[in-house]
Design a protein around this motif. Sequence first.
Motif, mmCIF file in Angstrom:
data_model
loop_
_atom_site.group_PDB
_atom_site.id
_atom_site.type_symbol
_atom_site.label_atom_id
_atom_site.label_comp_id
_atom_site.label_asym_id
_atom_site.label_seq_id
_atom_site.Cartn_x
_atom_site.Cartn_y
_atom_site.Cartn_z
ATOM 1 N N GLU A 326 1.062 -1.015 0.147
ATOM 2 C CA GLU A 326 0.402 0.186 0.078
ATOM 3 C C GLU A 326 1.202 0.996 0.034
ATOM 4 O O GLU A 326 0.719 2.342 -0.910
ATOM 5 C CB GLU A 326 -0.641 -0.438 1.251
ATOM 6 C CG GLU A 326 -2.077 1.121 1.280
ATOM 7 C CD GLU A 326 -2.919 1.435 2.416
ATOM 8 O OE1 GLU A 326 -3.617 2.297 3.099
ATOM 9 O OE2 GLU A 326 -3.205 -0.062 3.223
ATOM 10 N N ALA A 327 1.713 0.713 0.956
ATOM 11 C CA ALA A 327 3.189 2.307 0.887
ATOM 12 C C ALA A 327 2.943 2.712 -0.079
ATOM 13 O O ALA A 327 3.615 3.808 -0.537
ATOM 14 C CB ALA A 327 4.130 2.310 1.873
ATOM 15 N N VAL A 328 4.150 1.310 -1.741
ATOM 16 C CA VAL A 328 4.319 1.808 -2.598
ATOM 17 C C VAL A 328 3.055 2.601 -4.066
ATOM 18 O O VAL A 328 3.451 3.582 -4.012
ATOM 19 C CB VAL A 328 4.813 0.314 -3.271
ATOM 20 C CG1 VAL A 328 5.025 0.768 -4.421
ATOM 21 C CG2 VAL A 328 6.074 0.416 -2.626
ATOM 22 N N MET A 329 1.983 1.844 -3.435
ATOM 23 C CA MET A 329 0.938 2.574 -4.326
ATOM 24 C C MET A 329 1.005 4.041 -3.972
ATOM 25 O O MET A 329 0.669 4.795 -4.788
ATOM 26 C CB MET A 329 -0.414 2.189 -3.992
ATOM 27 C CG MET A 329 -1.623 1.462 -4.756
ATOM 28 S SD MET A 329 -1.195 0.912 -6.745
ATOM 29 C CE MET A 329 -0.856 2.794 -7.181
ATOM 30 N N ASN A 330 0.199 4.419 -2.873
ATOM 31 C CA ASN A 330 0.481 5.627 -2.044
ATOM 32 C C ASN A 330 1.903 6.855 -3.078
ATOM 33 O O ASN A 330 1.742 8.023 -2.248
ATOM 34 C CB ASN A 330 0.786 5.645 -0.398
ATOM 35 C CG ASN A 330 -0.802 4.947 -0.186
ATOM 36 O OD1 ASN A 330 -1.402 5.113 -1.511
ATOM 37 N ND2 ASN A 330 -1.042 4.985 1.155
ATOM 38 N N LYS A 331 2.676 5.910 -3.555
ATOM 39 C CA LYS A 331 3.899 6.855 -4.119
ATOM 40 C C LYS A 331 3.598 7.079 -5.954
ATOM 41 O O LYS A 331 4.580 8.021 -5.522
ATOM 42 C CB LYS A 331 5.432 6.283 -3.635
ATOM 43 C CG LYS A 331 6.007 6.093 -2.094
ATOM 44 C CD LYS A 331 5.298 7.390 -1.342
ATOM 45 C CE LYS A 331 5.241 7.213 0.322
ATOM 46 N NZ LYS A 331 5.696 8.940 0.715
ATOM 47 N N VAL A 332 2.797 6.714 -5.896
ATOM 48 C CA VAL A 332 2.475 7.031 -7.214
ATOM 49 C C VAL A 332 1.518 8.125 -7.539
ATOM 50 O O VAL A 332 1.237 8.727 -7.273
ATOM 51 C CB VAL A 332 1.306 5.291 -8.415
ATOM 52 C CG1 VAL A 332 1.791 6.077 -9.528
ATOM 53 C CG2 VAL A 332 2.893 4.058 -8.262
#
Length: 418
Positions: A326-332
């Motif tokens: 989720e953290a990676v997705m939020n950086k997009v």
Amino acid sequence: MVRDVNLYVTVPNLFRCPISLDVMKSPVSLCTGVTYDRTSIQRWLDSGNNTCPATMQVLNSKEFVPNRTLQRLIQIWSDSVQTQNDLRVDSAAHSVVTEEEVEVLVKEMRAQKEKVDHLSKFICFAKESEENCEFLAKFDGFVEMLVGFLDGDKDIDFLERVVRVFAMILNKVGDYKALRLLILKQNNDGSHDCLSSLLLVLKQGRSVNSRVGVIKIIEAITLDAESKQMLSEKEGFLLELVKLISLEKDPSLIEASLSCLTAISMSKRVKIKLINLKIIAELRKLLTGGQNASVSIIEKALKLLEMVASFREGRAEFCNDAACVEAVMNKVLKVSSEATEHAVMILWSACYLFRDRVAQDAVVKSNGLTKILLLMQSNCSPGARQMSGDLLKIFRVNSKSDSCLSSYETKTTHIMPF
């Protein structure tokens, strides 16, 4: 009292751990509000105690939270003390050091005379100009002399000054292959004393600059698979680098450590070691650290995560950590173009290439479909756009109905800025 270069400094009581009475390296607070050094309080709790050592109150919870405000205050104080000590030592050196004097100083150092004072003079000389840095780097035998000091002397104050000089002239050395051979050479017993000295500064160095200097030296000599393997096999080295990417550390240390870990972590063997050291959990903390992590730190954290999640063990660890997905997705589309590229590659590998349902569910939970659609409309690279299309196909197949996805498409009309 802390002794440094014949100067005694009074440590503020607030900075001392109530258990060890030493300056706290990683202050954490219990539910009682009392702050301790992480190592000391963890040892206390692991021993079976269920009370606050300072108040003797029974703890409702044994969990503790980092006291980052106090951590920053301690770091500011520590850097200030180090700066004052540096100024005292530097003031002992000549205000102006000439090239002729440098030649004399080098001869005296080779004769084992007044080494600390002479190093301070070299520092003053190098500070004056880039030309002076180049003069030292090219001076016959100077680099070899510095490496020789790393190979034997274990005094932390002296070693920090050697590293400081080394870091100042590093960009002027030029022949990193020769430097690699000097630093990584084995003694008769198979040990690498230079690496041991550098690791000592990394662990115990009082100055952030000297610790960053060690990391830059190490990164400069990671030129091939053999050097990377030797560095990764040095006991405690990878562990210390992983520790240094904690949000509680100085940003310059975090960034340098991430860069060095990326340079070293090319082989599967090293990546597995990092997985065992819980690197993915530490990277997740960086990615969820809010404003505490800079754009550059986020970019480097995602790049390293992309590397360690590129093989089976790393991918499994990443996919099983829904918060990390989720953290990676939020950086997009929220940090930078480079961060978005790394994030999309990570997600594409987990969700599309290897069809991990846990990762897919975490992406959907974090409103990933909307962001993927927005990404396809942005000015991202052709590769990122292609991977976004692949991800969209996967989620279209997995969605309960195409109408659900269509509702996302009709609502997506604006591109989110970085």
